[in-house]
Design a protein around this motif. Structure first.
Motif, PDB file in Angstrom:
ATOM      1  N   GLY A 283      11.988 -61.076  91.254  1.00 38.88           N
ATOM      2  CA  GLY A 283      12.311 -61.979  90.159  1.00 38.88           C
ATOM      3  C   GLY A 283      12.514 -63.417  90.588  1.00 38.88           C
ATOM      4  N   ASP A 284      12.852 -63.649  91.870  1.00 40.23           N
ATOM      5  CA  ASP A 284      13.101 -65.006  92.353  1.00 40.23           C
ATOM      6  C   ASP A 284      11.887 -65.609  93.055  1.00 40.23           C
ATOM      7  N   ALA A 285      10.741 -64.992  92.931  1.00 41.22           N
ATOM      8  CA  ALA A 285       9.537 -65.495  93.595  1.00 41.22           C
ATOM      9  C   ALA A 285       9.109 -66.834  92.998  1.00 41.22           C
ATOM     10  N   PRO A 286       8.486 -67.703  93.770  1.00 38.21           N
ATOM     11  CA  PRO A 286       8.112 -69.032  93.280  1.00 38.21           C
ATOM     12  C   PRO A 286       6.919 -69.036  92.333  1.00 38.21           C
ATOM     13  N   VAL A 287       6.085 -67.999  92.389  1.00 37.44           N
ATOM     14  CA  VAL A 287       4.897 -67.955  91.531  1.00 37.44           C
ATOM     15  C   VAL A 287       4.850 -66.628  90.784  1.00 37.44           C
ATOM     16  N   THR A 288       4.139 -66.625  89.668  1.00 40.53           N
ATOM     17  CA  THR A 288       3.912 -65.375  88.944  1.00 40.53           C
ATOM     18  C   THR A 288       2.752 -64.632  89.601  1.00 40.53           C
ATOM     19  N   LEU A 289       2.603 -63.390  89.232  1.00 40.44           N
ATOM     20  CA  LEU A 289       1.520 -62.579  89.776  1.00 40.44           C
ATOM     21  C   LEU A 289       0.166 -63.188  89.410  1.00 40.44           C
ATOM     22  N   ALA A 290       0.072 -63.727  88.201  1.00 39.23           N
ATOM     23  CA  ALA A 290      -1.183 -64.346  87.773  1.00 39.23           C
ATOM     24  C   ALA A 290      -1.484 -65.618  88.556  1.00 39.23           C
ATOM     25  N   GLN A 291      -0.450 -66.316  89.001  1.00 39.50           N
ATOM     26  CA  GLN A 291      -0.631 -67.571  89.738  1.00 39.50           C
ATOM     27  C   GLN A 291      -0.888 -67.353  91.230  1.00 39.50           C
ATOM     28  N   ALA A 292      -0.752 -66.123  91.683  1.00 37.02           N
ATOM     29  CA  ALA A 292      -0.835 -65.863  93.123  1.00 37.02           C
ATOM     30  C   ALA A 292      -2.259 -65.929  93.668  1.00 37.02           C
ATOM     31  N   GLY A 293      -3.251 -65.991  92.781  1.00 39.36           N
ATOM     32  CA  GLY A 293      -4.634 -66.108  93.243  1.00 39.36           C
ATOM     33  C   GLY A 293      -5.112 -64.900  94.016  1.00 39.36           C
TER      34      GLY A 293
ATOM     35  N   GLU B  59      16.974 -60.326  82.254  1.00 34.90           N
ATOM     36  CA  GLU B  59      17.033 -60.531  83.699  1.00 34.90           C
ATOM     37  C   GLU B  59      15.897 -59.820  84.425  1.00 34.90           C
ATOM     38  N   SER B  60      15.549 -58.628  83.958  1.00 39.75           N
ATOM     39  CA  SER B  60      14.532 -57.859  84.663  1.00 39.75           C
ATOM     40  C   SER B  60      13.976 -56.777  83.756  1.00 39.75           C
ATOM     41  N   LEU B  61      12.926 -56.101  84.233  1.00 37.82           N
ATOM     42  CA  LEU B  61      12.348 -54.958  83.551  1.00 37.82           C
ATOM     43  C   LEU B  61      12.695 -53.686  84.309  1.00 37.82           C
ATOM     44  N   ASN B  62      12.684 -52.568  83.607  1.00 37.63           N
ATOM     45  CA  ASN B  62      12.737 -51.276  84.281  1.00 37.63           C
ATOM     46  C   ASN B  62      11.594 -51.222  85.287  1.00 37.63           C
ATOM     47  N   VAL B  63      11.827 -50.604  86.453  1.00 39.36           N
ATOM     48  CA  VAL B  63      10.830 -50.632  87.522  1.00 39.36           C
ATOM     49  C   VAL B  63       9.520 -49.981  87.100  1.00 39.36           C
ATOM     50  N   SER B  64       9.575 -48.953  86.272  1.00 44.48           N
ATOM     51  CA  SER B  64       8.329 -48.324  85.835  1.00 44.48           C
ATOM     52  C   SER B  64       7.568 -49.221  84.868  1.00 44.48           C
ATOM     53  N   ALA B  65       8.296 -49.959  84.007  1.00 45.09           N
ATOM     54  CA  ALA B  65       7.647 -50.911  83.108  1.00 45.09           C
ATOM     55  C   ALA B  65       7.047 -52.065  83.911  1.00 45.09           C
ATOM     56  N   ALA B  66       7.768 -52.543  84.909  1.00 50.83           N
ATOM     57  CA  ALA B  66       7.257 -53.623  85.758  1.00 50.83           C
ATOM     58  C   ALA B  66       5.990 -53.189  86.488  1.00 50.83           C
ATOM     59  N   ALA B  67       5.960 -51.945  86.960  1.00 52.26           N
ATOM     60  CA  ALA B  67       4.766 -51.436  87.644  1.00 52.26           C
ATOM     61  C   ALA B  67       3.565 -51.431  86.713  1.00 52.26           C
ATOM     62  N   ALA B  68       3.769 -51.002  85.465  1.00 48.21           N
ATOM     63  CA  ALA B  68       2.666 -50.954  84.506  1.00 48.21           C
ATOM     64  C   ALA B  68       2.121 -52.346  84.217  1.00 48.21           C
ATOM     65  N   VAL B  69       3.033 -53.306  83.973  1.00 46.88           N
ATOM     66  CA  VAL B  69       2.599 -54.679  83.684  1.00 46.88           C
ATOM     67  C   VAL B  69       1.881 -55.288  84.891  1.00 46.88           C
ATOM     68  N   ALA B  70       2.428 -55.079  86.068  1.00 43.52           N
ATOM     69  CA  ALA B  70       1.839 -55.658  87.274  1.00 43.52           C
ATOM     70  C   ALA B  70       0.471 -55.049  87.560  1.00 43.52           C
ATOM     71  N   LEU B  71       0.331 -53.750  87.390  1.00 42.53           N
ATOM     72  CA  LEU B  71      -0.963 -53.109  87.612  1.00 42.53           C
ATOM     73  C   LEU B  71      -2.001 -53.626  86.621  1.00 42.53           C
ATOM     74  N   TYR B  72      -1.601 -53.786  85.372  1.00 41.16           N
ATOM     75  CA  TYR B  72      -2.527 -54.334  84.381  1.00 41.16           C
ATOM     76  C   TYR B  72      -2.984 -55.729  84.796  1.00 41.16           C
ATOM     77  N   GLU B  73      -2.059 -56.533  85.262  1.00 44.62           N
ATOM     78  CA  GLU B  73      -2.411 -57.897  85.676  1.00 44.62           C
ATOM     79  C   GLU B  73      -3.381 -57.886  86.850  1.00 44.62           C
ATOM     80  N   LEU B  74      -3.168 -56.956  87.790  1.00 46.24           N
ATOM     81  CA  LEU B  74      -4.033 -56.879  88.957  1.00 46.24           C
ATOM     82  C   LEU B  74      -5.452 -56.461  88.580  1.00 46.24           C
ATOM     83  N   VAL B  75      -5.579 -55.435  87.737  1.00 47.39           N
ATOM     84  CA  VAL B  75      -6.922 -54.960  87.389  1.00 47.39           C
ATOM     85  C   VAL B  75      -7.598 -55.904  86.411  1.00 47.39           C
ATOM     86  N   ARG B  76      -6.807 -56.619  85.607  1.00 52.38           N
ATOM     87  CA  ARG B  76      -7.375 -57.596  84.656  1.00 52.38           C
ATOM     88  C   ARG B  76      -8.008 -58.762  85.399  1.00 52.38           C
ATOM     89  N   GLY B  77      -7.337 -59.146  86.496  1.00 54.81           N
ATOM     90  CA  GLY B  77      -7.838 -60.276  87.252  1.00 54.81           C
ATOM     91  C   GLY B  77      -9.020 -59.918  88.119  1.00 54.81           C
TER      92      GLY B  77
END
Length: 274
Positions: free
Chosen positions: A208-218, A256-274
């Motif tokens: 949560g304290d990372a400087p960039v979002t997953l989409a911005q990580a290139g 403040e945060s998402l449930n870890v399983s919800a965060a995994a789903a959102v992050a995986l979607y972002e990875l495969v979308r990109g």
């Protein structure tokens, strides 16, 4: 692809896997996280039971079904099955399971699936690798497996001593994905991350304290190992230090945060979308 051990290897029990079908995934030895009752694991619910019946690597021991559940399973998975069903009442099934289990009239006693070695997991698919750092709730792990299967993750890596064993609750939350996504259990998670780096993966820790979002990580064009920590505490310090990069999800400041399983789903979607 169903996962599990090599069906040509010697096994105990009375239900050898049939020839043909999907080739199962070679397994690895178990560890402390694989502790399970000597009788096996009771999988329950229509989806977990159907998926286990369809996985030739699963060693089946006993199948309990109500009349309605048997008809439902047979409609999606035509007989003959690899094990004969015992026709029982719902209350009889409930007597074998934890009190809060939602079994839908179906329960299957089976041996746990063997884990996959990390080197083989890399070849299981071309998708991202999920790494869990001390995520101990079996329902969260099951839900993460379900998202991993939905978004094409190649494998799920957990630390052997700080992760739940295979249970009916985990399999129920995974809704059949336990038979699809290989599970790797490593004694030392930091060494596992180093191995993934040497294999060419870019290790990204979700924080949560990372400087960039997953989409911005290139991350386009890179194969990613995505690391998620336990709710509240997040990743441990040593795990963070072994990541190539930290990234966050862009959630509203009111939360403040998402449930870890919800965060995994959102992050995986972002990875495969990109």
């Amino acid at each position: 692809m169903p996962r599990g051990g090599d069906p040509s290897a010697p096994r105990g029990g009375t239900n050898p896997p049939p020839s043909g079908g999907f080739p199962p995934v070679p397994g690895r030895r178990g560890g402390p996280g694989r502790a399970v009752a000597a009788g096996g694991v009771w999988l329950h619910g229509l989806h977990p039971v159907a998926a286990a019946l369809a996985n030739p690597a699963r060693r089946l021991k006993r199948l309990l079904l109500t009349e309605e559940a048997e008809a439902t399973l047979a409609a999606g998975l035509p007989k003959p099955w690899r094990i004969a069903a015992e026709r029982v009442e719902r209350a009889h099934i409930a007597s074998f399971l934890p009190e809060d289990s939602v079994h839908q009239g179906a329960a299957l006693l089976a041996e746990p699936l063997p884990d996959m070695p990390l080197d083989r997991a890399l070849d299981h698919g071309t998708g991202p690798i999920l790494v869990l750092d001390q995520v101990t709730d079996p329902r969260n792990v099951g839900a993460i497996l379900r998202s991993a299967a939905a978004f094409g993750a190649a494998a799920l890596v957990m630390q052997d001593r700080h992760a739940p064993p295979e249970t009916g609750a985990l399999a129920r939350a995974a809704s059949g994905a336990l038979e699809i996504v290989p599970v790797v259990r490593e004694v030392n998670l930091s060494r596992a991350l180093d191995y993934l780096k040497k294999a060419g993966l870019w290790v990204v820790g979700l924080a949560g304290d990372a400087p960039v979002t997953l989409a911005q990580a290139g991350l386009g064009g890179r194969r990613v190992a995505l690391v998620l920590g336990a709710e509240g505490e997040g990743m441990r310090r040593l795990t963070r230090e072994h990541c190539d990069e930290l990234a966050r999800l862009p959630i509203a400041p009111e939360m403040e945060s998402l449930n870890v399983s919800a965060a995994a789903a959102v992050a995986l979607y972002e990875l495969v979308r990109g």
